[in-house]
Every structure is written in structure tokens, then in C-alpha cells.
Write a protein that holds these residues in place. Structure first.
Motif, PDB file in Angstrom:
ATOM      1  N   UNK A 110       0.836  -1.208   0.000  1.00  0.00           N
ATOM      2  CA  UNK A 110       0.000   0.000   0.000  1.00  0.00           C
ATOM      3  C   UNK A 110       0.869   1.255   0.000  1.00  0.00           C
ATOM      4  N   UNK A 111       1.947   1.246   0.775  1.00  0.00           N
ATOM      5  CA  UNK A 111       2.862   2.392   0.812  1.00  0.00           C
ATOM      6  C   UNK A 111       3.484   2.605  -0.566  1.00  0.00           C
ATOM      7  N   UNK A 112       3.947   1.514  -1.198  1.00  0.00           N
ATOM      8  CA  UNK A 112       4.542   1.626  -2.530  1.00  0.00           C
ATOM      9  C   UNK A 112       3.537   2.223  -3.520  1.00  0.00           C
ATOM     10  N   UNK A 113       2.296   1.778  -3.437  1.00  0.00           N
ATOM     11  CA  UNK A 113       1.260   2.323  -4.317  1.00  0.00           C
ATOM     12  C   UNK A 113       1.036   3.807  -4.039  1.00  0.00           C
ATOM     13  N   UNK A 114       0.874   4.160  -2.778  1.00  0.00           N
ATOM     14  CA  UNK A 114       0.619   5.563  -2.408  1.00  0.00           C
ATOM     15  C   UNK A 114       1.776   6.472  -2.817  1.00  0.00           C
ATOM     16  N   UNK A 115       2.989   5.939  -2.789  1.00  0.00           N
ATOM     17  CA  UNK A 115       4.173   6.725  -3.145  1.00  0.00           C
ATOM     18  C   UNK A 115       4.419   6.785  -4.650  1.00  0.00           C
ATOM     19  N   UNK A 116       3.648   6.005  -5.427  1.00  0.00           N
ATOM     20  CA  UNK A 116       3.782   6.052  -6.882  1.00  0.00           C
ATOM     21  C   UNK A 116       4.769   5.067  -7.477  1.00  0.00           C
TER      22      UNK A 116
END
Length: 173
Positions: A110-116
Motif C-alpha cells: 500500500x505504501x509503494x502504491x501511495x508513493x507512486x
């Protein structure tokens, strides 16, 4: 540590001031000689926190001091940043990395997704489908049910998107 947080926050009381902060970076001290703002020494993992109300950072905070904030979201941020640092080390050591809980978690994805991290030209810089794919593959209980084509896609995405993103991320010192 409470006094330091209060002095660098808009809120005057620690129990209110803790809500102004987020973990934004982590560094690993190679010799376990890092020091927290509270004075605790011999830290391996040193976190940087950011106050969005004052637009100010504090470096370094040890994970035990972050736990004093008594915020589950900050504890999760500490966990994610620790996982990111471990993943970065594994990438640098050229270990074989798989989409398993050995290296990933739902929170990390989720963090990787939110960070792009999943955004690229191939997907029109909208990584939502790639994130959904990674999450679906991560959630599979029987990894042997992942097809050869899906494994190739995972390998390509790890090598072309995730590894470079983590390897070059400025918050992972």
C-alpha cells in the motif's frame, strides 16, 4: 523526548502534539551508534519524523520513542520503513526476492502504491491496476497456483518498477 516533541509542535501538550507527526524516513547506522533526540544511544534504526503543521522535521527518533506516541499508524509507519530498509538491503545484496511475506506486507505494498512506485509509462502513470495485481498475487495462499505468465509479470514489475524505486528512494538512507 516529550519536551522535544512539545517544543517542536503547535499543540502544547504531548498527547495532542503527537497527532502532528508522521514518519518520513529511516536510516540504519552501520555501527549501532545512532542517537535519539531523547538521548538514547546505540540505535541501529533512526527515524525522521515530520510535523505537517509546523513543516519541520526531527531527526533522529528511535523506534521505542515512536511507540511512546501511542499511535497505531505511526507504529505501522515504523514497521513499513523497517521493511523497506530490509528490502533495500536485499536488493543491494542481489538476493532473490519473491512476492512473499519474507520481503513484503500488505502495508508495504500500500505504501509503494501511495508513493507512486507502480506508476510508469506502460500504465499511463496510473499504477492502480499494477498494485491490485501485486496485492492479488501476494494474497494467494498457494504460490504454486501463480501461473508462469503471472510470475513473469511479477518479475518484470519487481525489476523495472519496485527495485529501482526502493534503491533510489531518498527516505531510505
Amino acid at each position: 523526548m516529550k519536551k522535544v516533541i512539545e517544543d517542536h509542535s503547535v499543540a502544547a501538550q504531548f498527547h495532542d502534539a503527537v497527532h502532528e507527526w508522521a514518519v518520513v524516513a529511516v536510516e540504519e547506522h552501520p555501527d549501532n551508534e545512532g542517537e535519539c533526540v531523547c538521548g538514547q544511544q546505540n540505535l541501529l534504526y533512526m527515524y525522521t519524523i515530520y510535523n505537517s503543521k509546523k513543516q519541520e522535521t526531527l531527526s533522529y527518533i528511535g523506534s521505542q520513542c515512536v511507540h511512546h506516541f501511542k499511535r497505531q499508524d505511526l507504529d505501522m509507519q515504523v514497521s513499513v520503513f523497517s521493511q523497506l530498509l530490509a528490502l533495500k538491503r536485499a536488493i543491494e545484496d542481489r538476493k532473490k526476492i519473491t512476492l512473499t511475506s519474507d520481503y513484503f506486507s500488505r502495508a508495504l505494498l500500500e505504501w509503494l502504491f501511495a508513493e507512486g512506485a507502480f506508476n510508469n509509462a506502460r500504465n499511463g502513470y496510473n499504477g492502480e491496476e499494477d498494485y491490485a495485481f501485486f496485492l492479488k498475487m501476494f494474497n494467494k495462499r498457494k504460490k504454486e497456483d501463480i501461473s508462469a505468465a503471472q510470475n513473469r509479470k511479477i518479475w518484470v514489475m519487481l525489476n523495472s518498477q519496485v527495485y529501482p524505486y526502493i534503491r533510489d528512494h531518498p527516505a531510505l538512507g
